[in-house]
Design an enzyme around this catalytic site. Structure first.
Site, PDB file in Angstrom:
ATOM      1  N   HIS A  44       0.833  -1.197   0.000  1.00 28.22           N
ATOM      2  CA  HIS A  44       0.000   0.000   0.000  1.00 28.22           C
ATOM      3  C   HIS A  44       0.871   1.252   0.000  1.00 28.22           C
ATOM      4  O   HIS A  44       2.061   1.206   0.304  1.00 28.22           O
ATOM      5  CB  HIS A  44      -0.928   0.000   1.202  1.00 28.22           C
ATOM      6  N   GLU A  46       1.162   3.806   1.966  1.00 22.19           N
ATOM      7  CA  GLU A  46       1.839   4.163   3.211  1.00 22.19           C
ATOM      8  C   GLU A  46       3.136   3.371   3.381  1.00 22.19           C
ATOM      9  O   GLU A  46       4.169   3.935   3.752  1.00 22.19           O
ATOM     10  CB  GLU A  46       0.925   3.887   4.418  1.00 22.19           C
ATOM     11  N   CYS A  69      -5.885   1.423   6.321  1.00 22.61           N
ATOM     12  CA  CYS A  69      -6.624   0.194   6.617  1.00 22.61           C
ATOM     13  C   CYS A  69      -6.190  -0.386   7.958  1.00 22.61           C
ATOM     14  O   CYS A  69      -5.069  -0.185   8.418  1.00 22.61           O
ATOM     15  CB  CYS A  69      -6.437  -0.825   5.496  1.00 22.61           C
ATOM     16  N   CYS A  78      -2.266  -1.119   7.402  1.00 23.25           N
ATOM     17  CA  CYS A  78      -1.420   0.078   7.351  1.00 23.25           C
ATOM     18  C   CYS A  78      -1.367   0.797   8.694  1.00 23.25           C
ATOM     19  O   CYS A  78      -0.385   1.469   8.995  1.00 23.25           O
ATOM     20  CB  CYS A  78      -1.909   1.013   6.254  1.00 23.25           C
TER      21      CYS A  78
END
Length: 122
Positions: A44, A46, A69, A78
Site C-alpha cells: 500500500h 503508506e 486500513c 497500514c
C-alpha cells in the site's frame, strides 16, 4: 495533501478493485518519502512511503488520501505500519467507505496516541 492526491492519480487503471491511494511522509517541512498504491495485492501507499523515508518517518506526519486500513487481507494493516514507523500525526483526506474499515483505522491510531486529522481536501 495535494501531492498525495497527485500520487494517487498515478494508480489510475492499476489498482482495481482497490482504490487509488497516495501517501507523503513529511518531517521538518520536507518530504521524506512518498508512494502510491499500484497493483491489487501489492504494498500500500503508506508502506512504500515509509520504505523511502526510512528512519525519518519517526516523529513525522503522513498525508494519505484514504483512511489507513486496519484489517489484514492480502497485505497487513497500514495502521500497524504507521505505528511501527513511529509517525506522530496522520492527515487523511477521507474515511475509507469500506464497512470493514470505515472509521476503525483512524480510531486505532487515536487510541495509540497518534494525532489524526481527517477531511483535508476530501
Amino acid at each position: 495533501m495535494k501531492r498525495a492526491l497527485g500520487l494517487a492519480r498515478r494508480g489510475v487503471a492499476l489498482t482495481s478493485p482497490n482504490p487509488m491511494v497516495g501517501a507523503v511522509v513529511v518531517k521538518n517541512g520536507r518530504v521524506a518519502g512518498e508512494g502510491f498504491h499500484t497493483w491489487d495485492g501489492r504494498k500500500h501507499a503508506e508502506v512504500l512511503a515509509f520504505e523511502q523515508a526510512g528512519a525519518a518517518a519517526r516523529g513525522a506526519t503522513i498525508y494519505v488520501t484514504l483512511e489507513p486500513c486496519c484489517i489484514t487481507s492480502r497485505t497487513g494493516p497500514c495502521t500497524e505500519a504507521i505505528l511501527r514507523a513511529g509517525v506522530r500525526r496522520v492527515v487523511a483526506a477521507m474515511r475509507d467507505p469500506n464497512p470493514a474499515v470505515n472509521g476503525r483505522g483512524l480510531a486505532r491510531l487515536r487510541r495509540a496516541g497518534v494525532r489524526v486529522t481527517e477531511g483535508v481536501c476530501e
